[in-house]
Design an enzyme around this catalytic site. Structure first.
Site, PDB file in Angstrom:
ATOM      1  N   GLU A 166       0.790  -1.234   0.000  1.00 47.88           N
ATOM      2  CA  GLU A 166       0.000   0.000   0.000  1.00 47.88           C
ATOM      3  C   GLU A 166       0.828   1.293   0.000  1.00 47.88           C
ATOM      4  OE1 GLU A 166      -2.876  -0.162   3.161  1.00 47.88           O
ATOM      5  OE2 GLU A 166      -3.923  -1.839   2.252  1.00 47.88           O
ATOM      6  N   GLU A 354      -5.147  -8.820   0.982  1.00 52.63           N
ATOM      7  CA  GLU A 354      -5.852  -8.486   2.215  1.00 52.63           C
ATOM      8  C   GLU A 354      -7.322  -8.250   1.912  1.00 52.63           C
ATOM      9  OE1 GLU A 354      -4.379  -5.173   4.566  1.00 52.63           O
ATOM     10  OE2 GLU A 354      -2.303  -5.819   4.238  1.00 52.63           O
TER      11      GLU A 354
HETATM   12  C1  GAL Z   1      -4.374  -2.186   5.458  1.00 55.03           C
HETATM   13  C2  GAL Z   1      -3.009  -2.500   6.021  1.00 55.03           C
HETATM   14  C3  GAL Z   1      -3.009  -3.464   7.163  1.00 55.03           C
HETATM   15  C4  GAL Z   1      -4.221  -3.351   8.065  1.00 55.03           C
HETATM   16  C5  GAL Z   1      -5.500  -3.196   7.275  1.00 55.03           C
HETATM   17  C6  GAL Z   1      -6.743  -2.939   8.104  1.00 55.03           C
HETATM   18  O1  GAL Z   1      -4.378  -0.882   4.975  1.00 55.03           O
HETATM   19  O2  GAL Z   1      -2.166  -3.006   5.029  1.00 55.03           O
HETATM   20  O3  GAL Z   1      -1.805  -3.313   7.838  1.00 55.03           O
HETATM   21  O4  GAL Z   1      -4.048  -2.442   9.046  1.00 55.03           O
HETATM   22  O5  GAL Z   1      -5.394  -2.159   6.363  1.00 55.03           O
HETATM   23  O6  GAL Z   1      -6.937  -1.594   8.331  1.00 55.03           O
END
Ligand code: GAL
Length: 449
Positions: A166, A354
């Site tokens: 990100e 994710e």
């Molecule tokens: C993403 C990040 C993670 C986690 C997730 C939930 O932006 O890569 O580290 O925090 O969001 O907010």
């Protein structure tokens, strides 16, 4: 009940990151990271929480691998703490820090779990921040050296590498909004950081190819599907600008070798030119093996002349469901995003690196009934399934997160895990969603009514 069967080689995984779970912030020779400094600054993090101990994964990784085995994960995505490997960001290697990750990788492989490594998930060595951090072009060359140390040590064992997690968040939350470390509020600097991060991605990919490693390398972007609130020109223009701001600013350079025109012009008029050197865009847009996607919610956009950001306003429909982060639950957005990426950007393999949700989980008599998380995951799996049916090469999916952890500026107040963590005792408890996921993985399918 109908079963939606996933492809035989579909990878089911879960993800974490170093600062969010490891703790042991000053052990075994680790240097300070910008997140150590930021979280130790009063008022930056909810409840003044820090990652000093977090989930104590640094000491409990064996137990955590047992839990991954119990869930049945095919793969585990984690990140490496740069200052554990190079306490000053450059120079001397800290062998103890390196040994931790070598051991982790070996144990994962022994457990039959494929490790996926993210090189940078936000914990820059503080020593480099003191020289300007990502705004300083020199940081790029140190990043490449750091990557090379890991490729040398782990390249033969680890077959999937992610350069950055990100970069949008790193640049804009870290250097423009100041909500994340290093807490700077300077949009021009943020644009330079975004560019430098992209160049560093390109150079690391180049290094990876030079070393002739057999694995794959890609990048993970936080992407969202953007919709215009109405058909009016104003709303559509605002939505288009949002698309360029949140998605295009990284997708276009990586896959097309240029920045999105409209927003680039706006930025240039406002801030002047940033430092883009000859050959940068070619480096950034060289071929990668896959794209990692972090998807949480959609963006529904209308035009509001009073909005502080170029008239862009985000709408939160009252009738929608929201997670504990107040993020709208919108699984169709994942389908729309996957198909759009495949049509407009790349036919390379896609991984959901994710996806997941925070809810206010309660542990009652040793059990966590998190039906809302199960529903969230199931609906998003359905979107992935639909995209695969349509021919989009989605190869794997990683739930965020394996366990509850340090949620950046929110501290420990938001629980995203499949595993509940009691931060007083460090006791881990599989939530109902973990047992549900276990069954999905075992059957390689989801049941729908
Ligand atoms: C993403 C990040 C993670 C986690 C997730 C939930 O932006 O890569 O580290 O925090 O969001 O907010």
């Amino acid at each position: 009940m109908t079963k939606l069967q996933f492809p035989l080689d579909f990878v089911w995984g879960s993800a974490t990151s170093s600062y969010q779970i490891e703790g042991a912030y000053d052990e075994d020779g680790k240097g300070e990271s910008i997140w150590d400094i930021f979280s130790h600054t009063l008022g930056k993090i909810n409840n003044n929480d820090t990652g000093d101990v977090a989930c104590d994964h640094y000491h409990r990784y064996k137990e955590d691998i047992e839990l991954m085995k119990e869930i049945g994960l095919d793969s585990y995505r984690f990140s490496i703490s740069w200052p554990r490997i190079l306490p000053n960001g450059k120079g001397e290697i800290n062998q103890k820090g390196l040994n931790f990750y070598k051991e982790l990788v070996d144990q994962l492989l022994e457990a039959g779990i494929e490790p996926v490594i993210t090189l940078y998930h936000w914990d820059l060595p503080q020593a480099l921040q003191e020289e300007g951090g990502w705004a300083n072009r020199d940081t790029i060359k140190y990043f490449v050296k750091y990557a090379e140390v890991l490729f040398d040590e782990l390249g033969a064992k680890v077959s999937q590498w992610i350069t950055h997690n990100e970069p949008w968040v790193v640049s804009f939350l870290g250097y423009a909004e100041g909500e994340h470390a290093p807490g700077i509020k300077d949009r021009k600097q943020a644009l330079q950081v975004a560019h430098n991060l992209l160049v560093s991605h390109g150079l690391v990919v180049k290094k990876f190819r030079e070393l002739d490693l057999t694995g794959d390398i890609g990048i993970t972007l936080n992407l969202t599907s953007v919709y215009s609130y109405s058909e009016t020109d104003k709303d559509q223009e605002a939505a288009q600008l949002m698309e360029e701001y949140i998605n295009g600013w990284f997708l276009d350079p990586v896959f097309k070798g240029s920045y999105p025109k409209k927003l680039a012009q706006i930025y240039e008029n406002q801030f002047g030119k940033i430092d883009i050197q000859a050959g940068d865009m070619d480096l950034i847009s060289q071929e990668i093996d896959f794209l990692g996607i972090n998807y949480y919610s959609r963006a529904l956009i209308n035009y509001n002349p009073n909005s502080k950001f170029y008239g862009i306003e985000s709408i939160k429909p009252a009738e929608s469901d929201y997670t504990a982060m107040n993020w709208e639950i919108y699984p169709d957005g994942l389908y729309d995003l996957l198909t759009k990426l495949n049509q407009e950007y790349t036919n390379k393999p896609l991984y959901i690196t994710e996806n997941g949700a925070a809810f206010d989980d309660q542990i009652i008599a040793g059990q966590v009934n998190d039906q809302r998380r199960i529903n969230y995951l199931k609906e998003h799996f359905k979107s992935v399934y639909r995209a695969i049916q349509d021919g989009v090469p989605v190869r794997g999916y990683y739930v965020w997160s394996l366990m509850d952890n340090f949620e950046w500026a929110y501290g420990y107040s938001k629980r995203f895990g499949l595993i509940y963590v009691d931060y007083n005792t460090q006791k881990r408890t599989l939530k109902d969603s973990a047992y549900w996921y276990q069954q999905v993985i075992e059957e390689n399918s989801i049941g729908i009514d």
